[in-house]
Design a protein around this motif. Structure first.
Motif, PDB file in Angstrom:
ATOM      1  N   GLY A 121       0.433  -1.365   0.536  1.00  0.00           N
ATOM      2  CA  GLY A 121      -0.039  -0.111   0.267  1.00  0.00           C
ATOM      3  C   GLY A 121       0.581   1.386   0.080  1.00  0.00           C
ATOM      4  O   GLY A 121       2.201   1.313  -0.472  1.00  0.00           O
ATOM      5  N   LYS A 122       0.294   2.678  -0.048  1.00  0.00           N
ATOM      6  CA  LYS A 122       0.879   3.406   0.281  1.00  0.00           C
ATOM      7  C   LYS A 122       0.165   4.429   1.647  1.00  0.00           C
ATOM      8  O   LYS A 122      -0.421   4.115   1.750  1.00  0.00           O
ATOM      9  N   VAL A 123       1.540   5.010   2.108  1.00  0.00           N
ATOM     10  CA  VAL A 123       1.283   5.347   3.287  1.00  0.00           C
ATOM     11  C   VAL A 123       2.064   7.261   3.514  1.00  0.00           C
ATOM     12  O   VAL A 123       2.829   7.041   3.015  1.00  0.00           O
ATOM     13  N   GLU A 124       1.212   7.437   4.116  1.00  0.00           N
ATOM     14  CA  GLU A 124       1.213   8.755   3.926  1.00  0.00           C
ATOM     15  C   GLU A 124       0.792  10.012   4.923  1.00  0.00           C
ATOM     16  O   GLU A 124       0.218   9.468   6.255  1.00  0.00           O
ATOM     17  N   VAL A 125       2.126  10.619   5.823  1.00  0.00           N
ATOM     18  CA  VAL A 125       1.955  10.857   6.840  1.00  0.00           C
ATOM     19  C   VAL A 125       2.884  12.833   7.141  1.00  0.00           C
ATOM     20  O   VAL A 125       3.782  12.754   7.297  1.00  0.00           O
ATOM     21  N   ARG A 126       1.682  13.393   7.803  1.00  0.00           N
ATOM     22  CA  ARG A 126       1.908  14.802   7.002  1.00  0.00           C
ATOM     23  C   ARG A 126       2.287  15.512   8.930  1.00  0.00           C
ATOM     24  O   ARG A 126       2.014  15.268   9.168  1.00  0.00           O
ATOM     25  N   ALA A 127       4.055  15.401   9.159  1.00  0.00           N
ATOM     26  CA  ALA A 127       4.163  16.421  10.116  1.00  0.00           C
ATOM     27  C   ALA A 127       4.853  16.802  10.914  1.00  0.00           C
ATOM     28  O   ALA A 127       6.059  17.604   8.817  1.00  0.00           O
ATOM     29  N   LYS A 128       5.209  17.516  11.752  1.00  0.00           N
ATOM     30  CA  LYS A 128       6.493  18.428  11.823  1.00  0.00           C
ATOM     31  C   LYS A 128       7.520  17.986  13.002  1.00  0.00           C
ATOM     32  O   LYS A 128       7.102  17.337  13.916  1.00  0.00           O
ATOM     33  N   ILE A 129       8.654  17.495  12.840  1.00  0.00           N
ATOM     34  CA  ILE A 129       9.209  17.458  13.351  1.00  0.00           C
ATOM     35  C   ILE A 129      10.268  18.479  14.857  1.00  0.00           C
ATOM     36  O   ILE A 129      10.293  19.748  14.371  1.00  0.00           O
ATOM     37  N   PRO A 130      10.578  18.005  15.917  1.00  0.00           N
ATOM     38  CA  PRO A 130      10.689  18.782  16.771  1.00  0.00           C
ATOM     39  C   PRO A 130      12.678  19.089  16.888  1.00  0.00           C
ATOM     40  O   PRO A 130      13.216  18.171  15.957  1.00  0.00           O
ATOM     41  N   VAL A 178      18.220  12.741   3.796  1.00  0.00           N
ATOM     42  CA  VAL A 178      17.771  13.849   2.454  1.00  0.00           C
ATOM     43  C   VAL A 178      17.967  15.133   3.511  1.00  0.00           C
ATOM     44  O   VAL A 178      17.809  15.392   4.764  1.00  0.00           O
ATOM     45  N   CYS A 179      18.412  15.797   2.453  1.00  0.00           N
ATOM     46  CA  CYS A 179      18.597  17.051   3.493  1.00  0.00           C
ATOM     47  C   CYS A 179      17.728  18.136   3.415  1.00  0.00           C
ATOM     48  O   CYS A 179      16.913  18.457   2.162  1.00  0.00           O
ATOM     49  N   LEU A 180      16.527  18.317   4.289  1.00  0.00           N
ATOM     50  CA  LEU A 180      15.380  19.508   4.290  1.00  0.00           C
ATOM     51  C   LEU A 180      15.670  20.280   5.462  1.00  0.00           C
ATOM     52  O   LEU A 180      15.299  20.326   7.073  1.00  0.00           O
ATOM     53  N   PRO A 181      16.382  21.757   5.630  1.00  0.00           N
ATOM     54  CA  PRO A 181      16.772  22.062   6.797  1.00  0.00           C
ATOM     55  C   PRO A 181      15.405  22.929   7.351  1.00  0.00           C
ATOM     56  O   PRO A 181      15.641  23.096   8.572  1.00  0.00           O
ATOM     57  N   ASP A 182      14.557  22.887   7.489  1.00  0.00           N
ATOM     58  CA  ASP A 182      12.988  23.005   7.419  1.00  0.00           C
ATOM     59  C   ASP A 182      12.560  22.550   8.247  1.00  0.00           C
ATOM     60  O   ASP A 182      10.976  22.952   8.956  1.00  0.00           O
ATOM     61  N   ALA A 183      12.175  20.960   8.678  1.00  0.00           N
ATOM     62  CA  ALA A 183      11.882  20.234   9.040  1.00  0.00           C
ATOM     63  C   ALA A 183      11.146  20.349  10.448  1.00  0.00           C
ATOM     64  O   ALA A 183      10.800  19.887  10.700  1.00  0.00           O
ATOM     65  N   LYS A 184      11.859  21.298  10.993  1.00  0.00           N
ATOM     66  CA  LYS A 184      11.753  21.711  12.161  1.00  0.00           C
ATOM     67  C   LYS A 184      10.273  23.377  12.497  1.00  0.00           C
ATOM     68  O   LYS A 184      10.129  22.733  13.231  1.00  0.00           O
ATOM     69  N   ALA A 185      10.649  24.065  11.341  1.00  0.00           N
ATOM     70  CA  ALA A 185       9.712  25.120  10.930  1.00  0.00           C
ATOM     71  C   ALA A 185       8.038  24.381  10.142  1.00  0.00           C
ATOM     72  O   ALA A 185       7.820  25.011  10.967  1.00  0.00           O
ATOM     73  N   HIS A 186       8.304  23.947   9.364  1.00  0.00           N
ATOM     74  CA  HIS A 186       7.118  23.262   9.378  1.00  0.00           C
ATOM     75  C   HIS A 186       6.491  21.936   8.628  1.00  0.00           C
ATOM     76  O   HIS A 186       7.679  20.628   8.473  1.00  0.00           O
ATOM     77  N   PHE A 187       5.880  21.693   8.511  1.00  0.00           N
ATOM     78  CA  PHE A 187       5.341  20.225   8.148  1.00  0.00           C
ATOM     79  C   PHE A 187       5.451  20.137   7.024  1.00  0.00           C
ATOM     80  O   PHE A 187       5.729  21.019   5.725  1.00  0.00           O
ATOM     81  N   HIS A 188       5.705  18.604   6.675  1.00  0.00           N
ATOM     82  CA  HIS A 188       6.274  18.338   5.278  1.00  0.00           C
ATOM     83  C   HIS A 188       5.150  16.810   5.595  1.00  0.00           C
ATOM     84  O   HIS A 188       5.100  15.917   6.270  1.00  0.00           O
ATOM     85  N   ILE A 189       5.319  16.066   4.384  1.00  0.00           N
ATOM     86  CA  ILE A 189       4.954  14.918   4.217  1.00  0.00           C
ATOM     87  C   ILE A 189       5.778  14.129   3.801  1.00  0.00           C
ATOM     88  O   ILE A 189       6.560  13.878   2.759  1.00  0.00           O
ATOM     89  N   PHE A 192       9.170   8.332   0.119  1.00  0.00           N
ATOM     90  CA  PHE A 192       8.985  10.182  -0.983  1.00  0.00           C
ATOM     91  C   PHE A 192       8.778  10.968  -0.268  1.00  0.00           C
ATOM     92  O   PHE A 192       8.206  11.133   1.383  1.00  0.00           O
ATOM     93  N   LEU A 193       9.322  11.727   0.281  1.00  0.00           N
ATOM     94  CA  LEU A 193       9.467  13.491   0.568  1.00  0.00           C
ATOM     95  C   LEU A 193       8.533  14.626  -0.481  1.00  0.00           C
ATOM     96  O   LEU A 193       8.989  14.975  -1.452  1.00  0.00           O
ATOM     97  N   ASP A 194       7.342  14.781   0.407  1.00  0.00           N
ATOM     98  CA  ASP A 194       6.435  15.888  -0.288  1.00  0.00           C
ATOM     99  C   ASP A 194       6.639  15.469  -1.193  1.00  0.00           C
ATOM    100  O   ASP A 194       5.950  16.588  -2.718  1.00  0.00           O
TER     101      ASP A 194
END
Length: 263
Positions: free
Chosen positions: A105-114, A175-186, A199-201
């Motif tokens: 299947g396909k799983v998607e979680v929209r989250a913002k990390i600390p 994967v480089c994601l500098p704004d992972a703590k400031a914004h939600f990503h899928i 997948f990322l976003d």
């Protein structure tokens, strides 16, 4: 107005998934208030006695608002520094086991990390039945991991008997994601009979393929798995550079969890 919003959301989800042959089979939109929905989530606490095998420093609690609650459409999993437990920190580890278990299947979680050194948030999957044996024989799928001392990176990983971190052979992508703590990503995965694509976003970032004639040592991903959301503290990886006491409370926020399968 709320009813209309729900109808429109359902229509959009159905329309989007019809194109690639998937349909929504399980979800939590966190459109309620209080503790996580008990028909969808359980609390995993059984590893507290042995620090979860990774020398982690948190005590996972159950049914405790301070560590896991839903408000304003968001599930918050929060780690606190506090006394009164067998570890110096508390947090929560939510699982869908026997309430949401899937084969492919396909799983998607929209989250913002600390943010913060010593925090170790994760969105991942473990086998429900462990038919090939204990970890890592039955596999592990890490849809997203982050360690606070590496603030600009998120990690996508699979573990099997042949490929796992105890041997230094795990199959992984940072994967480089500098704004992972400031914004939600899928954060997502598409899991089929012969590959796991991460997948990322909605952008493909990593893929692990089943090789021809692969045994369960390389491909144990033909049994049902369940989903895990947790925020660990310290541990052999998360605590590699210690724990910054100023980061508490630290919270991982989840906007939604959606699982799709082929019709």
């Amino acid at each position: 107005m709320r009813f209309l919003f729900v109808i429109i959301t359902a229509f959009i989800l159905t329309s989007c998934t019809d194109k690639d042959g998937y349909e929504l089979v399980w979800s939590d939109e966190f459109d309620y208030k209080g503790l996580p929905d008990s028909t969808k989530w359980s609390y995993d606490t059984e590893g507290n006695a042995w620090a979860w095998g990774n020398s982690e420093l948190q005590h996972y609690t159950a049914h405790r608002h301070e560590n896991a609650h839903v408000d304003n459409g968001i599930l918050s999993i929060t780690a606190h520094a506090e006394d009164g437990y067998n570890q110096p920190y508390t947090s929560a580890r939510l699982i869908t086991k026997e309430k949401g278990d899937w084969l492919y299947g396909k799983v998607e979680v929209r989250a913002k990390i600390p943010a913060g050194t010593g925090l170790w948030p994760a969105i991942w999957m473990l086998p429900t039945d462990w038919e090939y044996g204990s970890w890592p024989l039955s596999g592990e799928i890490d849809i997203m991991e982050h360690v606070g001392y590496s603030p600009d990176s998120v990690f996508f990983t699979i573990h099997t008997e042949a490929y796992n971190h105890t041997k230094g052979t795990e199959k992984s992508k940072a994967v480089c994601l500098p704004d992972a703590k400031a914004h939600f990503h899928i954060y997502g995965i598409e899991w089929t009979a012969n590959k796991c694509t991460f997948f990322l976003d909605h952008e493909k970032v990593f893929q692990y393929k089943k090789q021809t004639n692969a045994s369960s040592s390389e491909w144990p991903f033909d049994r049902r798995f369940h989903l895990i959301l947790n925020l660990a503290v310290g541990g052999t990886w998360g605590g590699k550079h210690g724990v910054d006491e100023s980061v508490f409370p630290g919270t991982m926020e989840i906007d939604y969890v959606r699982v799709y399968q082929k019709k």
